[in-house]
Design a protein around this motif. Structure first.
Motif, PDB file in Angstrom:
ATOM      1  N   ILE A 130       0.865  -1.183   0.000  1.00  8.23           N
ATOM      2  CA  ILE A 130       0.000   0.000   0.000  1.00  8.23           C
ATOM      3  C   ILE A 130       0.900   1.232   0.000  1.00  8.23           C
ATOM      4  O   ILE A 130       1.722   1.408   0.902  1.00  8.23           O
ATOM      5  CB  ILE A 130      -0.923   0.034   1.231  1.00  8.23           C
ATOM      6  N   PHE A 131       0.766   2.074  -1.035  1.00  9.54           N
ATOM      7  CA  PHE A 131       1.573   3.291  -1.116  1.00  9.54           C
ATOM      8  C   PHE A 131       0.759   4.491  -0.633  1.00  9.54           C
ATOM      9  O   PHE A 131      -0.362   4.727  -1.101  1.00  9.54           O
ATOM     10  CB  PHE A 131       2.043   3.546  -2.556  1.00  9.54           C
ATOM     11  N   GLU A 136      10.295   5.020  -0.281  1.00  8.39           N
ATOM     12  CA  GLU A 136      10.380   3.604  -0.658  1.00  8.39           C
ATOM     13  C   GLU A 136       9.895   3.266  -2.059  1.00  8.39           C
ATOM     14  O   GLU A 136       9.734   2.093  -2.395  1.00  8.39           O
ATOM     15  CB  GLU A 136       9.585   2.773   0.370  1.00  8.39           C
ATOM     16  N   ALA A 137       9.687   4.288  -2.914  1.00  8.89           N
ATOM     17  CA  ALA A 137       9.285   3.994  -4.286  1.00  8.89           C
ATOM     18  C   ALA A 137      10.474   3.570  -5.142  1.00  8.89           C
ATOM     19  O   ALA A 137      10.297   3.026  -6.225  1.00  8.89           O
ATOM     20  CB  ALA A 137       8.609   5.218  -4.912  1.00  8.89           C
ATOM     21  N   PHE A 138      11.696   3.809  -4.659  1.00 13.48           N
ATOM     22  CA  PHE A 138      12.898   3.520  -5.442  1.00 13.48           C
ATOM     23  C   PHE A 138      13.736   2.441  -4.752  1.00 13.48           C
ATOM     24  O   PHE A 138      13.854   2.415  -3.531  1.00 13.48           O
ATOM     25  CB  PHE A 138      13.768   4.783  -5.589  1.00 13.48           C
ATOM     26  N   GLY A 139      14.316   1.565  -5.550  1.00 14.71           N
ATOM     27  CA  GLY A 139      15.409   0.718  -5.087  1.00 14.71           C
ATOM     28  C   GLY A 139      15.049  -0.566  -4.376  1.00 14.71           C
ATOM     29  O   GLY A 139      15.890  -1.450  -4.253  1.00 14.71           O
ATOM     30  N   LEU A 140      13.813  -0.722  -3.887  1.00 19.52           N
ATOM     31  CA  LEU A 140      13.464  -1.925  -3.143  1.00 19.52           C
ATOM     32  C   LEU A 140      13.032  -3.044  -4.084  1.00 19.52           C
ATOM     33  O   LEU A 140      12.281  -2.821  -5.031  1.00 19.52           O
ATOM     34  CB  LEU A 140      12.334  -1.632  -2.151  1.00 19.52           C
ATOM     35  N   ASN A 141      13.497  -4.253  -3.784  1.00 21.75           N
ATOM     36  CA  ASN A 141      13.108  -5.436  -4.549  1.00 21.75           C
ATOM     37  C   ASN A 141      12.035  -6.170  -3.744  1.00 21.75           C
ATOM     38  O   ASN A 141      12.329  -6.840  -2.763  1.00 21.75           O
ATOM     39  CB  ASN A 141      14.326  -6.341  -4.775  1.00 21.75           C
ATOM     40  N   GLN A 166       8.187   4.107 -10.743  1.00 17.78           N
ATOM     41  CA  GLN A 166       9.109   3.354  -9.903  1.00 17.78           C
ATOM     42  C   GLN A 166       8.361   2.531  -8.863  1.00 17.78           C
ATOM     43  O   GLN A 166       8.766   1.406  -8.539  1.00 17.78           O
ATOM     44  CB  GLN A 166      10.082   4.313  -9.216  1.00 17.78           C
ATOM     45  N   ALA A 167       7.258   3.069  -8.344  1.00 20.74           N
ATOM     46  CA  ALA A 167       6.476   2.318  -7.357  1.00 20.74           C
ATOM     47  C   ALA A 167       5.932   1.024  -7.962  1.00 20.74           C
ATOM     48  O   ALA A 167       5.958  -0.028  -7.318  1.00 20.74           O
ATOM     49  CB  ALA A 167       5.339   3.193  -6.826  1.00 20.74           C
ATOM     50  N   THR A 168       5.469   1.079  -9.217  1.00 18.98           N
ATOM     51  CA  THR A 168       4.953  -0.142  -9.852  1.00 18.98           C
ATOM     52  C   THR A 168       6.061  -1.176 -10.027  1.00 18.98           C
ATOM     53  O   THR A 168       5.806  -2.384 -10.005  1.00 18.98           O
ATOM     54  CB  THR A 168       4.320   0.159 -11.229  1.00 18.98           C
TER      55      THR A 168
END
Length: 398
Positions: free
Chosen positions: A291-292, A317-322, A343-345
């Motif tokens: 949930i964003f 947290e929209a960038f860089g997390l796997n 990036q969130a998608t």
């Protein structure tokens, strides 16, 4: 190389001849893995990896997953820290020498030549010939974003100043305004030219790759109505900010503040939660769902209500997390920023994902919601939109 995907092998083959390179690869395509292979192909002794602070822990995990870098020390620094802290900048400066590979992850952070962060990164780049930049897209604002990134890799690539770059490749209009007896000038880019020439200059040093997966992205829209209190507050803020006296006091530069407060006024309206709860009852598992949220209030409320789901912030947290273990994303609040939304998608739609990815947009019954959606679809920023509209037009839209 045997463990690389085909597009990662193509990246390494394209760039390994050079000591510098740009990996403009979509989120989820594995650019970190390709970068490690390129680093291991060089004679550098050490790696300085610079990235947004919020992504550093994930980068460490990703590099560790691929067993790091062969016989090379690796140091990690936040790009924000280099811009804000003289101590950290001097520490990084002392670490970089002619045998150091300098990596800038999320290289779109090198775009505004007047920013202290950009100037410091360009100074660091002069200390070594080994440099890589990584990003999903080379341009987020306009073509000028590309100049600083190529200058970081090597001034020999473009061989021109930012001003000459702008005059060669950008078409722009200059508007002069007189305020209180003083003139101010603003430039607006209206188009581009000579792009074949630009491509000929940078093609050897750039590898571009999009994300292609055999799974689907499914988008859904769910409409909610604001409760009476939130709707009243929304209307009050609109009239307050679009008042002639307020506009004059703030010199018309109020639209970011206005839209933030208006959107915040209904971020926790009850029907939003009712829609999400219905989703979890009927079709979604909380444990499969991200949930964003945009606001602290909505994030805290979602964390309290949906304890098994993972609640995230666009800003952090929209960038860089796997996060490919999840399959669904609920966009509880909207964001104006197209790059952030995309990036969130890509937190779930990425290499390694084996399931279709489903997205749910919550849309409120006020003009601001439609305006954000329209601008995202056209990749238009809030500032770009409002500068071309009259106050009466804005009143009607909102």
């Amino acid at each position: 190389m045997n463990s690389l995907l085909q597009h990662q092998k193509a990246c390494v083959t394209h760039l390994e001849r050079w000591r510098v390179g740009a990996l403009f690869m979509d989120a989820g395509t594995g650019k970190t893995r390709a970068a490690l292979e390129l680093i291991n192909s060089t004679n550098c002794d050490k790696v300085v990896w610079i990235a947004p602070l919020r992504t550093l822990s994930n980068i460490r995990v990703e590099i560790g997953k691929w067993k790091g870098i062969n016989n090379k020390d690796i140091l990690y620094y936040g790009v924000e820290s280099i811009g804000q802290s003289d101590r950290i900048y001097l520490q990084v400066y002392s670490e970089v020498d002619d045998r150091t590979m300098l990596v800038v992850d999320e290289s779109i952070k090198i775009k505004n030549f007047n920013a202290k962060r950009t100037k410091r990164l360009l100074e660091l780049s002069k200390l070594t010939e080994y440099k890589l930049i990584l990003n999903g897209t080379p341009v987020s604002r306009n073509l000028l974003d590309l100049w600083a990134q190529m200058e970081f890799l090597s001034p020999k690539i473009l061989k021109m100043s930012e001003e000459k770059f702008k005059n060669t490749f950008c078409k722009y209009t200059t508007i002069t305004k007189w305020i209180g007896g003083y003139s101010t000038k603003r430039e607006f880019i209206t188009g581009y030219g000579n792009l074949d020439y630009l491509y000929s200059l940078i093609k050897n040093y750039v590898y571009k790759c999009g994300l292609k997966l055999s799974i689907a992205q499914i988008y859904n829209q769910l409409t909610y109505k604001l409760d009476e209190f939130c709707l009243g507050e929304y209307k009050r803020l609109k009239e307050e900010y679009l008042d002639d006296e307020c506009l004059e006091i703030k010199n018309n530069n109020i639209f970011l503040e206005m839209t933030q407060k208006m959107q915040h006024s209904y971020c926790c309206t009850p029907q939003k939660f009712a829609l999400v709860e219905e989703l979890f009852k009927s079709s979604l598992k909380q444990s499969d769902t991200l949930i964003f949220c945009k606001f602290v209030d909505s994030r805290l409320a979602c964390e309290k209500r949906y304890k098994e789901a993972k609640v995230l912030s666009y800003q952090k947290e929209a960038f860089g997390l796997n996060l490919q273990a999840y399959r669904h994303i609920i966009f509880f609040d909207k964001t104006w920023d197209y790059a952030t939304r995309l990036q969130a998608t890509r937190r779930i739609f990425r290499q390694g994902q084996n399931s279709d990815c489903t997205y749910y947009d919550l849309i409120g019954n006020v003009g601001l919601e439609d305006l954000i959606d329209n601008n995202i679809s056209k990749k238009i920023s809030m500032a770009e939109f409002f500068k071309n509209k009259s106050i009466n037009e804005i009143r009607k839209i909102l």
